[in-house]
Scaffold this motif. Structure first.
Motif, PDB file in Angstrom:
ATOM      1  N   ASN A 320      28.194  -0.527 -23.110  1.00 28.24           N
ATOM      2  CA  ASN A 320      27.416   0.597 -23.648  1.00 28.24           C
ATOM      3  C   ASN A 320      25.982   0.179 -23.998  1.00 28.24           C
ATOM      4  OD1 ASN A 320      28.029  -0.961 -25.901  1.00 28.24           O
ATOM      5  ND2 ASN A 320      28.336   0.821 -27.232  1.00 28.24           N
ATOM      6  N   MET A 321      25.490  -0.861 -23.314  1.00 27.07           N
ATOM      7  CA  MET A 321      24.101  -1.281 -23.486  1.00 27.07           C
ATOM      8  C   MET A 321      23.276  -0.678 -22.347  1.00 27.07           C
ATOM      9  SD  MET A 321      22.088  -3.047 -25.480  1.00 27.07           S
ATOM     10  CE  MET A 321      22.814  -4.505 -26.248  1.00 27.07           C
ATOM     11  N   PHE A 322      22.129  -0.097 -22.690  1.00 25.65           N
ATOM     12  CA  PHE A 322      21.292   0.577 -21.701  1.00 25.65           C
ATOM     13  C   PHE A 322      19.840   0.124 -21.838  1.00 25.65           C
ATOM     14  CE2 PHE A 322      24.943   3.258 -22.462  1.00 25.65           C
ATOM     15  CZ  PHE A 322      25.311   3.663 -21.176  1.00 25.65           C
ATOM     16  N   ILE A 323      19.105   0.238 -20.739  1.00 26.42           N
ATOM     17  CA  ILE A 323      17.671  -0.048 -20.750  1.00 26.42           C
ATOM     18  C   ILE A 323      16.930   1.255 -21.031  1.00 26.42           C
ATOM     19  CG2 ILE A 323      15.694  -0.892 -19.428  1.00 26.42           C
ATOM     20  CD1 ILE A 323      17.660  -2.571 -17.785  1.00 26.42           C
ATOM     21  N   ASN A 324      16.082   1.243 -22.046  1.00 23.98           N
ATOM     22  CA  ASN A 324      15.314   2.423 -22.434  1.00 23.98           C
ATOM     23  C   ASN A 324      13.826   2.091 -22.347  1.00 23.98           C
ATOM     24  OD1 ASN A 324      14.816   5.007 -23.416  1.00 23.98           O
ATOM     25  ND2 ASN A 324      16.409   4.847 -24.988  1.00 23.98           N
ATOM     26  N   ASN A 325      12.983   3.092 -22.515  1.00 23.79           N
ATOM     27  CA  ASN A 325      11.536   2.881 -22.477  1.00 23.79           C
ATOM     28  C   ASN A 325      10.876   3.479 -23.702  1.00 23.79           C
ATOM     29  OD1 ASN A 325      10.641   1.569 -19.833  1.00 23.79           O
ATOM     30  ND2 ASN A 325      12.036   3.148 -19.102  1.00 23.79           N
ATOM     31  N   ALA A 326       9.895   2.772 -24.227  1.00 26.36           N
ATOM     32  CA  ALA A 326       9.173   3.233 -25.409  1.00 26.36           C
ATOM     33  C   ALA A 326       8.394   4.500 -25.099  1.00 26.36           C
ATOM     34  CB  ALA A 326       8.235   2.144 -25.905  1.00 26.36           C
ATOM     35  N   GLU A 327       8.269   5.343 -26.097  1.00 31.47           N
ATOM     36  CA  GLU A 327       7.552   6.608 -25.932  1.00 31.47           C
ATOM     37  C   GLU A 327       6.044   6.420 -25.906  1.00 31.47           C
ATOM     38  OE1 GLU A 327       8.830   9.553 -28.761  1.00 31.47           O
ATOM     39  OE2 GLU A 327      10.806   8.640 -28.917  1.00 31.47           O
ATOM     40  N   GLU A 328       5.560   5.330 -26.456  1.00 27.61           N
ATOM     41  CA  GLU A 328       4.113   5.171 -26.603  1.00 27.61           C
ATOM     42  C   GLU A 328       3.742   3.699 -26.496  1.00 27.61           C
ATOM     43  OE1 GLU A 328       0.721   5.726 -30.093  1.00 27.61           O
ATOM     44  OE2 GLU A 328       2.565   6.926 -30.160  1.00 27.61           O
ATOM     45  N   VAL A 329       2.587   3.444 -25.875  1.00 24.84           N
ATOM     46  CA  VAL A 329       1.990   2.116 -25.862  1.00 24.84           C
ATOM     47  C   VAL A 329       0.718   2.189 -26.675  1.00 24.84           C
ATOM     48  CG1 VAL A 329       1.065   0.254 -24.434  1.00 24.84           C
ATOM     49  CG2 VAL A 329       2.958   1.656 -23.570  1.00 24.84           C
ATOM     50  N   SER A 330       0.668   1.463 -27.750  1.00 25.73           N
ATOM     51  CA  SER A 330      -0.470   1.536 -28.655  1.00 25.73           C
ATOM     52  C   SER A 330      -1.688   0.826 -28.072  1.00 25.73           C
ATOM     53  CB  SER A 330      -0.097   0.897 -29.992  1.00 25.73           C
ATOM     54  OG  SER A 330      -1.170   0.917 -30.889  1.00 25.73           O
ATOM     55  N   GLY A 331      -2.875   1.397 -28.342  1.00 29.49           N
ATOM     56  CA  GLY A 331      -4.110   0.718 -27.991  1.00 29.49           C
ATOM     57  C   GLY A 331      -4.565   0.885 -26.560  1.00 29.49           C
ATOM     58  N   PRO A 333      -6.216   3.599 -23.570  1.00 31.14           N
ATOM     59  CA  PRO A 333      -6.924   4.892 -23.519  1.00 31.14           C
ATOM     60  C   PRO A 333      -6.070   6.021 -22.965  1.00 31.14           C
ATOM     61  CG  PRO A 333      -8.256   3.110 -22.614  1.00 31.14           C
ATOM     62  CD  PRO A 333      -6.878   2.570 -22.791  1.00 31.14           C
ATOM     63  N   ALA A 334      -5.217   5.729 -21.985  1.00 25.01           N
ATOM     64  CA  ALA A 334      -4.366   6.761 -21.389  1.00 25.01           C
ATOM     65  C   ALA A 334      -3.133   6.113 -20.803  1.00 25.01           C
ATOM     66  CB  ALA A 334      -5.115   7.532 -20.309  1.00 25.01           C
ATOM     67  N   SER A 335      -2.017   6.824 -20.852  1.00 22.47           N
ATOM     68  CA  SER A 335      -0.768   6.290 -20.334  1.00 22.47           C
ATOM     69  C   SER A 335      -0.769   6.279 -18.809  1.00 22.47           C
ATOM     70  CB  SER A 335       0.412   7.117 -20.852  1.00 22.47           C
ATOM     71  OG  SER A 335       0.507   7.028 -22.247  1.00 22.47           O
ATOM     72  N   TRP A 336       0.125   5.506 -18.270  1.00 15.71           N
ATOM     73  CA  TRP A 336       0.344   5.398 -16.827  1.00 15.71           C
ATOM     74  C   TRP A 336       0.441   6.797 -16.209  1.00 15.71           C
ATOM     75  CZ3 TRP A 336       0.450   3.476 -12.231  1.00 15.71           C
ATOM     76  CH2 TRP A 336       1.483   3.697 -11.318  1.00 15.71           C
ATOM     77  N   PRO A 337      -0.335   7.081 -15.140  1.00 21.96           N
ATOM     78  CA  PRO A 337      -0.348   8.433 -14.572  1.00 21.96           C
ATOM     79  C   PRO A 337       0.935   8.846 -13.874  1.00 21.96           C
ATOM     80  CG  PRO A 337      -1.699   6.953 -13.253  1.00 21.96           C
ATOM     81  CD  PRO A 337      -1.316   6.202 -14.491  1.00 21.96           C
ATOM     82  N   GLY A 338       1.851   7.909 -13.668  1.00 20.96           N
ATOM     83  CA  GLY A 338       3.152   8.282 -13.118  1.00 20.96           C
ATOM     84  C   GLY A 338       3.351   7.944 -11.661  1.00 20.96           C
ATOM     85  N   SER A 339       2.279   7.612 -10.953  1.00 22.93           N
ATOM     86  CA  SER A 339       2.401   7.185  -9.566  1.00 22.93           C
ATOM     87  C   SER A 339       1.251   6.242  -9.243  1.00 22.93           C
ATOM     88  CB  SER A 339       2.373   8.394  -8.608  1.00 22.93           C
ATOM     89  OG  SER A 339       1.163   9.114  -8.749  1.00 22.93           O
ATOM     90  N   ASN A 340       1.428   5.413  -8.206  1.00 22.67           N
ATOM     91  CA  ASN A 340       0.416   4.430  -7.846  1.00 22.67           C
ATOM     92  C   ASN A 340      -0.884   5.098  -7.413  1.00 22.67           C
ATOM     93  OD1 ASN A 340       2.348   2.507  -8.300  1.00 22.67           O
ATOM     94  ND2 ASN A 340       2.695   2.024  -6.144  1.00 22.67           N
ATOM     95  N   LEU A 341      -1.992   4.450  -7.760  1.00 24.71           N
ATOM     96  CA  LEU A 341      -3.302   4.848  -7.261  1.00 24.71           C
ATOM     97  C   LEU A 341      -3.696   3.879  -6.160  1.00 24.71           C
ATOM     98  CD1 LEU A 341      -5.172   5.504 -10.643  1.00 24.71           C
ATOM     99  CD2 LEU A 341      -3.854   7.128  -9.258  1.00 24.71           C
TER     100      LEU A 341
END
Length: 421
Positions: A320-331, A333-341
């Motif tokens: 019952n161990m799962f890999i999760n992701n944090a909701e926010e990265v501090s510091g 300017p903008a979060s990952w846009p969701g797809s490669n540039l």
């Protein structure tokens, strides 16, 4: 005549690893050009075997150095599986420094960061001594704790969501040692340091990923619960293996580990209906055994057998161990846009990335300036490739998840420096 320790080191160096030296100012974001580096075996610091000079990005050429046989790092052994080198670094206008014990493993790439202080009257030469790796030397075993901290106690949990911090404060000793120094360390740099100190970069990729996830989840639990601050201390985590992880001031980092941390750094481990990251404790599995915790050497064996990272983690911590992701990265300017540039991409995310690269190039002139037009063309691709090469990312010219956050990290750092000038 060679010293006995130097003779042993040379006789045992039958394989090879690689090393690059990065020299920056103390804030780590201004590269120092033309720094002079002398490299010797730690057992014979007076016998220089390599002399290097840094380029405009503050980096030396990559050199090949002798190491013990690869198999020494692939199974528990009483023989030291890495070579140790001493680096003497000088640059005009800066205090010289000596780093002893830089660890070189066979078949992997090491980067030794050197941070120089501006020259001041009556300053003495700085010395950094890197301790022995935790899998080779004996360190205090982890004192067991509950993996989930109680949330009913008033004041225990203070964060409403899981956040990856920009910095953490590392107390370089046991919690009650008031003489130990506190260091402000970037979160990713902390994870890379601990992983390079506690596992070998020669291990299977899946094993390294599983161990990195355990280190990150443990660390984010300390952040989320403000564990030490709630006990009256002014730091996030310690460098004591009895309480936390082994963090080593000034140590070199292995690229094979660094790349994995860059791709996973927002991840942590969770259980159903538990909000906080799990305090994933572990031991080496050789000198110390720890039922229901991850075994580092055991995870290496599972990696050899083809287990995936989550399969390794569930083998030790349960299904019952799962890999999760944090909701926010501090510091950032903008979060990952969701797809490669990449070439052909366009829009505001491309424009923002181009602006950041141009700002970074003020400190790192090897990175060419680009037109800030929101269009990802060949010029932007060339600048991205150079950035990736300077900062140890695969130089493919694609702004993927690790590259996006590395650009953001460096941009924020150099922008802060500019504000102070």
């Amino acid at each position: 005549m060679l010293s006995k320790s130097l003779k042993i080191a040379q006789d045992n160096a039958v394989d090879q690893g690689t090393l690059r030296v990065d020299v920056t100012t103390q804030n780590s974001l201004r590269p120092i050009r033309d720094a002079r580096i002398k490299i010797s075996y730690t057992g014979g610091p007076g016998d220089t075997i390599e002399e290097l000079t840094t380029n405009e990005s503050g980096q030396s050429e990559t050199i090949t150095l002798g190491t013990p046989p690869l198999e020494y790092s692939l199974a528990p052994s009483e023989v030291q599986p890495y070579s140790e080198y001493t680096l003497q670094v000088e640059a005009e206008g800066f205090e010289p420094i000596v780093v002893s014990g830089s660890q070189i493993l066979p078949a992997v790439h090491a980067v030794q960061e050197i941070k120089l202080k501006p020259l001041e009257p009556n300053m003495v030469e700085d010395n950094v001594v890197i301790p022995a790796h935790t899998l080779y030397a004996e360190y205090p075993p982890k004192i067991a704790e509950a993996e989930i901290k109680p949330v009913s106690e008033s004041g225990e949990i203070v964060l409403s969501r899981v956040v990856v911090p920009e910095f953490i404060v590392v107390h370089d000793g046991v919690p009650t040692d008031t003489t130990a120094q506190n260091y402000y360390v970037r979160y990713k740099d902390y994870i890379k340091n601990v992983a390079s100190s506690e596992i070998y970069a020669t291990w299977p990729t899946a094993t390294i990923q599983a161990n990195v996830l355990a280190i990150m989840s443990f660390t984010l639990n300390r952040v989320f619960t403000e564990w030490y601050r709630n006990k009256g201390f002014n730091f996030t985590i310690t460098s004591s293996t009895a309480f936390d992880h082994k963090w080593m001031y000034g140590r070199n980092i292995f690229t094979e580990i660094s790349t994995i941390v860059d791709s996973l750094f927002t991840s942590y481990l969770s259980r159903p209906n538990v909000k906080q990251p799990i305090l994933t404790q572990y031991c080496d599995g050789n000198r110390v055994t720890c039922p229901r915790w991850l075994s580092q050497w055991g995870s290496k064996t599972l990696g050899d057998q083809g287990y995936t990272p989550i399969e390794i983690l569930r083998y030790y911590y349960g299904d019952n161990m799962f890999i999760n992701n944090a909701e926010e990265v501090s510091g950032v300017p903008a979060s990952w846009p969701g797809s490669n540039l990449q070439v052909g991409s366009s829009g505001e995310s491309v424009r923002q990335m181009q602006e950041q690269l141009n700002t970074i190039s003020n400190n790192y002139p090897a990175i060419p300036k680009v037109a800030v037009d929101g269009i990802f063309g060949p010029g932007t691709e060339a600048a991205v490739k150079t950035f990736q090469s300077v900062f140890d990312l695969p130089a493919n010219g694609v702004v993927d998840y690790p590259t996006w956050y590395k650009i953001s990290e460096i941009y924020v750092g150099v922008s802060r420096i500019a504000e102070l000038v």
